[in-house]
Design a protein around this motif. Structure first.
Motif, PDB file in Angstrom:
ATOM      1  N   ALA A 263       1.011  -1.270   0.028  1.00  0.00           N
ATOM      2  CA  ALA A 263       0.370   0.000  -0.236  1.00  0.00           C
ATOM      3  C   ALA A 263       0.892   0.959   0.128  1.00  0.00           C
ATOM      4  O   ALA A 263       0.376   2.066  -0.979  1.00  0.00           O
ATOM      5  CB  ALA A 263      -1.262  -0.283   1.213  1.00  0.00           C
ATOM      6  N   ARG A 264       1.985   1.052   0.963  1.00  0.00           N
ATOM      7  CA  ARG A 264       2.553   2.121   1.190  1.00  0.00           C
ATOM      8  C   ARG A 264       3.780   2.588  -0.233  1.00  0.00           C
ATOM      9  O   ARG A 264       3.784   3.650  -0.652  1.00  0.00           O
ATOM     10  CB  ARG A 264       3.682   2.052   1.853  1.00  0.00           C
ATOM     11  CG  ARG A 264       4.848   3.135   2.167  1.00  0.00           C
ATOM     12  CD  ARG A 264       6.434   3.330   2.950  1.00  0.00           C
ATOM     13  NE  ARG A 264       5.800   2.669   4.605  1.00  0.00           N
ATOM     14  CZ  ARG A 264       5.464   1.948   5.527  1.00  0.00           C
ATOM     15  NH1 ARG A 264       5.847   0.761   4.694  1.00  0.00           N
ATOM     16  NH2 ARG A 264       5.412   1.688   6.406  1.00  0.00           N
ATOM     17  N   HIS A 265       3.973   1.558  -1.384  1.00  0.00           N
ATOM     18  CA  HIS A 265       4.414   1.568  -2.299  1.00  0.00           C
ATOM     19  C   HIS A 265       3.236   2.334  -3.617  1.00  0.00           C
ATOM     20  O   HIS A 265       3.986   3.253  -4.189  1.00  0.00           O
ATOM     21  CB  HIS A 265       5.213   0.364  -3.135  1.00  0.00           C
ATOM     22  CG  HIS A 265       6.021   0.234  -4.466  1.00  0.00           C
ATOM     23  ND1 HIS A 265       6.596   0.686  -4.815  1.00  0.00           N
ATOM     24  CD2 HIS A 265       5.113  -0.539  -5.764  1.00  0.00           C
ATOM     25  CE1 HIS A 265       7.063   0.489  -6.029  1.00  0.00           C
ATOM     26  NE2 HIS A 265       5.852  -0.349  -6.428  1.00  0.00           N
ATOM     27  N   LEU A 266       2.236   1.964  -3.818  1.00  0.00           N
ATOM     28  CA  LEU A 266       1.239   2.158  -4.589  1.00  0.00           C
ATOM     29  C   LEU A 266       1.572   3.351  -4.287  1.00  0.00           C
ATOM     30  O   LEU A 266       0.703   4.561  -4.856  1.00  0.00           O
ATOM     31  CB  LEU A 266      -0.542   1.532  -5.014  1.00  0.00           C
ATOM     32  CG  LEU A 266       0.071   0.295  -4.571  1.00  0.00           C
ATOM     33  CD1 LEU A 266      -1.296  -0.284  -4.740  1.00  0.00           C
ATOM     34  CD2 LEU A 266       0.743  -0.366  -6.161  1.00  0.00           C
ATOM     35  N   ALA A 267       0.995   4.464  -3.246  1.00  0.00           N
ATOM     36  CA  ALA A 267       0.662   5.568  -2.688  1.00  0.00           C
ATOM     37  C   ALA A 267       1.896   6.490  -3.048  1.00  0.00           C
ATOM     38  O   ALA A 267       1.527   7.733  -4.092  1.00  0.00           O
ATOM     39  CB  ALA A 267       0.683   5.690  -0.438  1.00  0.00           C
ATOM     40  N   GLU A 268       3.309   5.423  -3.404  1.00  0.00           N
ATOM     41  CA  GLU A 268       4.132   6.780  -3.768  1.00  0.00           C
ATOM     42  C   GLU A 268       4.403   6.503  -5.480  1.00  0.00           C
ATOM     43  O   GLU A 268       4.260   7.382  -6.374  1.00  0.00           O
ATOM     44  CB  GLU A 268       5.235   6.113  -3.461  1.00  0.00           C
ATOM     45  CG  GLU A 268       5.697   5.995  -2.197  1.00  0.00           C
ATOM     46  CD  GLU A 268       7.069   5.766  -1.491  1.00  0.00           C
ATOM     47  OE1 GLU A 268       7.532   4.516  -1.830  1.00  0.00           O
ATOM     48  OE2 GLU A 268       7.381   4.819  -0.262  1.00  0.00           O
ATOM     49  N   GLU A 269       3.592   5.306  -5.658  1.00  0.00           N
ATOM     50  CA  GLU A 269       3.721   5.768  -6.759  1.00  0.00           C
ATOM     51  C   GLU A 269       2.305   5.669  -8.109  1.00  0.00           C
ATOM     52  O   GLU A 269       2.023   6.481  -9.121  1.00  0.00           O
ATOM     53  CB  GLU A 269       3.508   4.152  -8.007  1.00  0.00           C
ATOM     54  CG  GLU A 269       4.437   2.864  -7.474  1.00  0.00           C
ATOM     55  CD  GLU A 269       6.086   3.843  -8.098  1.00  0.00           C
ATOM     56  OE1 GLU A 269       5.898   3.936  -9.370  1.00  0.00           O
ATOM     57  OE2 GLU A 269       6.674   4.386  -7.737  1.00  0.00           O
ATOM     58  N   LEU A 270       1.161   6.447  -6.866  1.00  0.00           N
ATOM     59  CA  LEU A 270       0.165   6.830  -7.480  1.00  0.00           C
ATOM     60  C   LEU A 270      -0.593   7.820  -6.978  1.00  0.00           C
ATOM     61  O   LEU A 270      -0.721   8.067  -6.275  1.00  0.00           O
ATOM     62  CB  LEU A 270      -1.259   5.549  -7.560  1.00  0.00           C
ATOM     63  CG  LEU A 270      -0.892   4.362  -8.402  1.00  0.00           C
ATOM     64  CD1 LEU A 270      -1.641   3.371  -7.437  1.00  0.00           C
ATOM     65  CD2 LEU A 270      -0.820   4.268 -10.012  1.00  0.00           C
ATOM     66  N   PRO A 271      -0.086   9.388  -7.485  1.00  0.00           N
ATOM     67  CA  PRO A 271      -0.007  10.260  -7.300  1.00  0.00           C
ATOM     68  C   PRO A 271      -1.552  11.138  -7.125  1.00  0.00           C
ATOM     69  O   PRO A 271      -2.337  11.506  -5.744  1.00  0.00           O
ATOM     70  CB  PRO A 271       0.944  11.260  -7.621  1.00  0.00           C
ATOM     71  CG  PRO A 271       1.003  10.865  -8.483  1.00  0.00           C
ATOM     72  CD  PRO A 271       0.910   9.537  -8.831  1.00  0.00           C
ATOM     73  N   GLU A 272      -1.890  10.069  -8.069  1.00  0.00           N
ATOM     74  CA  GLU A 272      -3.318  10.902  -7.929  1.00  0.00           C
ATOM     75  C   GLU A 272      -4.579   9.473  -7.193  1.00  0.00           C
ATOM     76  O   GLU A 272      -6.191  10.277  -7.273  1.00  0.00           O
ATOM     77  CB  GLU A 272      -4.338  11.065  -9.299  1.00  0.00           C
ATOM     78  CG  GLU A 272      -2.919  12.265  -9.781  1.00  0.00           C
ATOM     79  CD  GLU A 272      -3.384  13.851  -9.210  1.00  0.00           C
ATOM     80  OE1 GLU A 272      -4.115  13.825  -8.814  1.00  0.00           O
ATOM     81  OE2 GLU A 272      -2.209  14.125  -8.920  1.00  0.00           O
ATOM     82  N   THR A 273      -4.179   9.043  -6.726  1.00  0.00           N
ATOM     83  CA  THR A 273      -5.017   7.859  -6.776  1.00  0.00           C
ATOM     84  C   THR A 273      -4.974   7.435  -4.536  1.00  0.00           C
ATOM     85  O   THR A 273      -4.029   7.824  -4.361  1.00  0.00           O
ATOM     86  CB  THR A 273      -4.385   6.509  -6.990  1.00  0.00           C
ATOM     87  OG1 THR A 273      -5.168   6.626  -8.634  1.00  0.00           O
ATOM     88  CG2 THR A 273      -5.072   4.978  -6.387  1.00  0.00           C
ATOM     89  N   LEU A 274      -6.431   7.680  -4.540  1.00  0.00           N
ATOM     90  CA  LEU A 274      -6.601   7.401  -2.934  1.00  0.00           C
ATOM     91  C   LEU A 274      -6.468   6.018  -2.104  1.00  0.00           C
ATOM     92  O   LEU A 274      -7.057   5.418  -2.864  1.00  0.00           O
ATOM     93  CB  LEU A 274      -7.997   8.194  -1.931  1.00  0.00           C
ATOM     94  CG  LEU A 274      -7.786   7.625  -0.991  1.00  0.00           C
ATOM     95  CD1 LEU A 274      -7.017   8.347   0.236  1.00  0.00           C
ATOM     96  CD2 LEU A 274      -9.586   8.319  -0.266  1.00  0.00           C
ATOM     97  N   VAL A 275      -4.956   5.560  -1.781  1.00  0.00           N
ATOM     98  CA  VAL A 275      -4.481   4.136  -1.436  1.00  0.00           C
ATOM     99  C   VAL A 275      -5.143   4.290   0.298  1.00  0.00           C
ATOM    100  O   VAL A 275      -3.973   5.198   1.455  1.00  0.00           O
ATOM    101  CB  VAL A 275      -2.868   4.242  -1.120  1.00  0.00           C
ATOM    102  CG1 VAL A 275      -2.682   2.872  -1.013  1.00  0.00           C
ATOM    103  CG2 VAL A 275      -2.726   4.196  -2.953  1.00  0.00           C
ATOM    104  N   MET A 276      -5.232   3.371   0.178  1.00  0.00           N
ATOM    105  CA  MET A 276      -5.780   3.304   1.913  1.00  0.00           C
ATOM    106  C   MET A 276      -5.510   1.657   2.258  1.00  0.00           C
ATOM    107  O   MET A 276      -6.041   0.454   1.346  1.00  0.00           O
ATOM    108  CB  MET A 276      -7.564   3.233   1.731  1.00  0.00           C
ATOM    109  CG  MET A 276      -8.533   4.381   1.834  1.00  0.00           C
ATOM    110  SD  MET A 276     -10.233   4.614   1.045  1.00  0.00           S
ATOM    111  CE  MET A 276     -10.493   4.841   3.067  1.00  0.00           C
ATOM    112  N   GLN A 277      -5.268   1.275   3.481  1.00  0.00           N
ATOM    113  CA  GLN A 277      -4.617  -0.069   3.359  1.00  0.00           C
ATOM    114  C   GLN A 277      -5.491  -0.835   4.650  1.00  0.00           C
ATOM    115  O   GLN A 277      -6.186   0.067   5.994  1.00  0.00           O
ATOM    116  CB  GLN A 277      -2.981   0.371   4.758  1.00  0.00           C
ATOM    117  CG  GLN A 277      -2.384  -0.645   4.539  1.00  0.00           C
ATOM    118  CD  GLN A 277      -2.812  -1.612   6.027  1.00  0.00           C
ATOM    119  OE1 GLN A 277      -2.234  -0.294   7.034  1.00  0.00           O
ATOM    120  NE2 GLN A 277      -2.945  -2.478   6.367  1.00  0.00           N
ATOM    121  N   HIS A 278      -6.105  -1.748   4.169  1.00  0.00           N
ATOM    122  CA  HIS A 278      -7.191  -2.996   5.356  1.00  0.00           C
ATOM    123  C   HIS A 278      -7.198  -3.044   4.392  1.00  0.00           C
ATOM    124  O   HIS A 278      -7.855  -4.300   3.261  1.00  0.00           O
ATOM    125  CB  HIS A 278      -8.082  -1.489   5.111  1.00  0.00           C
ATOM    126  CG  HIS A 278      -9.087  -1.749   6.413  1.00  0.00           C
ATOM    127  ND1 HIS A 278      -9.747  -2.894   7.084  1.00  0.00           N
ATOM    128  CD2 HIS A 278      -9.222  -0.977   7.510  1.00  0.00           C
ATOM    129  CE1 HIS A 278     -10.369  -2.433   8.117  1.00  0.00           C
ATOM    130  NE2 HIS A 278      -9.834  -1.241   8.207  1.00  0.00           N
TER     131      HIS A 278
END
Length: 445
Positions: A263-278
């Motif tokens: 989730a942390r990696h995806l948040a860094e790669e996808l700046p316009e996407t709201l990434v939620m870890q759950h």
């Protein structure tokens, strides 16, 4: 054409089944039982062995092959097989890969790995998903004629405004053609008097604007005209690429991933996407985050059982449209039978792309429908074509098998196909035809 295929899984089998009627095909697979089964199932030569072994490829007469396709589930084996094939002869090599890194390397140097054409399953699947998400109610969509023409398939439900109507009444768009109907196990070439029934799958071909208008007309009141609120469940490679492609379209999807590091990696790669870890199967979390208000939810977890659970849960919560990736082709019908709107199998998408590329010598584009029951093909007519200077209405009398010309483009302009339309040299025609008649059609073009 002599073709060698490495890998007799779902992808290799689908490719062989499509190419065997017109070409000499040899399939190599490590599993001797699988190779033996295909010998009787398809009209092809089969042998068991390691597709990365020079000795195996020599036995398969790879040095005389025109086309070499490596499509096992092992990326590295596919690349090694293509490199080995190049040392034995000069076949055109196609490699299947799931890794976008291999694809990036190959795109930097098209001679890398000894591969002439590379197909990345995850990227292709994500592109397919994004096309479907962009068209309300569609379960399949492909562009033709450089984007001037679109083919789309829609499932007609009981509440659809065209259920019970004739084709003549439902066809209210100038640049749209009803090409075919799938009804149960049957394919119908519709006439104006054909009545559309609930459960039918309608294939339409026309301008993107007409297809979009038809989709909007077909959509029920609760179906959104555009998918603005998109939730992706699963940070798999397919989920990542789908989010990336949606960002490129100016959208801001939400992505739910259970693994903290991923989730942390995806948040860094996808700046316009709201990434939620759950945990995406946590109903209270989904309700708290108002997932039920999403226009579309994509289940892309990389595990069919988890995708099915999340997809069913999303439907129960009231998500308008649910799309799911299904790794096992045999589960696709199951997903759709229990109410999932669109089930996309990456292996099927990959096989279609390889078949499309393999047909380029006779067809510029191709779309495989309903598990290879029918195909939509694009041809450019030359002066030697039997269709040149022929009005469309005369073709029914001259050609013995059923088909529909869905669109004609001339000088990059769409010409709605009518009975009096005369086909000319240089025209691009988009045709719907049952798979068993594809070879007969290609002979005419």
């Amino acid at each position: 054409m002599d073709i060698v295929i490495i890998g007799a899984g779902e992808v290799g089998t689908a490719i062989a089944e499509d190419l065997a009627p017109s070409h000499d095909v040899t399939i190599v697979d490590k599993d001797p039982d699988r190779a033996e089964d295909l010998k009787y199932q398809l009209d092809v030569l089969t042998m068991s062995g390691d597709g990365t072994s020079m000795q195996t490829l020599q036995t398969a007469e790879t040095e005389d092959a025109d086309l070499f396709i490596a499509c096992t589930d092992d990326d590295r084996a596919n690349l090694i097989a293509c490199g080995t094939a190049k040392t034995l002869g000069s076949p055109f090599t196609i490699a299947r890969t799931k890794s976008n890194e291999y694809l990036k390397t190959w795109e930097q140097n098209r001679s890398a790995f000894g591969v002439d054409f590379m197909v990345c399953s995850d990227v292709l699947t994500a592109e397919d998903i994004v096309r479907v998400i962009g068209l309300p109610e569609a379960i399949d969509i492909d562009p033709f004629a450089g984007g001037i023409v679109q083919m789309a398939e829609f499932e007609i439900c009981e509440e659809s405004p065209i259920t019970g109507q004739t084709i003549a009444k439902a066809d209210r768009f100038e640049s749209l053609t009803f090409a075919g109907l799938f009804r149960g196990d049957n394919i119908l070439i519709p006439s104006g008097e054909t009545r559309i029934k609930a459960g039918d799958r309608a294939v339409v071909i026309g301008s993107p604007e007409s297809v979009q208008s038809f989709a909007m007309d077909l959509a029920s009141d609760k179906t959104p005209g555009s998918a603005d609120e998109i939730v992706i469940v699963g940070g798999s490679d397919i989920g990542y690429h789908a989010a990336r492609l949606l960002e490129e379209r100016g959208l801001e999807p939400t992505l739910i991933e259970e693994d903290k590091d991923r989730a942390r990696h995806l948040a860094e790669e996808l700046p316009e996407t709201l990434v939620m870890q759950h945990d995406p199967a946590d109903t209270e979390f989904l309700m708290r985050e108002h997932i039920d208000e999403a226009d579309v939810l994509l289940a892309a977890i990389d595990a069919d059982e988890r995708d099915l659970l999340v997809a069913v849960l999303a439907k129960r919560l009231g998500v308008d449209r649910v799309v799911a990736t299904v790794d096992n082709l045999q589960y696709v019908d199951l997903f759709e039978e229990i109410g999932i709107d669109v089930a996309i199998n990456p292996r099927e998408v990959t096989a279609e792309e390889i078949i499309r590329f393999s047909f380029e010598s006779v067809a510029e584009n191709l779309s495989v429908l309903e598990h290879d029951q029918a195909e939509v093909l694009e041809f450019e007519l030359d002066a030697d074509s039997e269709l040149d200077e022929t009005p469309i209405r005369e073709l029914d009398a001259e050609i013995s098998f059923p088909f529909v010309i869905g669109a004609v483009t001339r000088n990059n302009r769409l010409i709605p196909p009518r009975g009096e339309t005369k086909l000319r040299e240089g025209d691009h025609i988009v045709v719907f035809v049952e798979t068993e008649y594809v070879s007969d059609l290609t002979c005419l073009a």
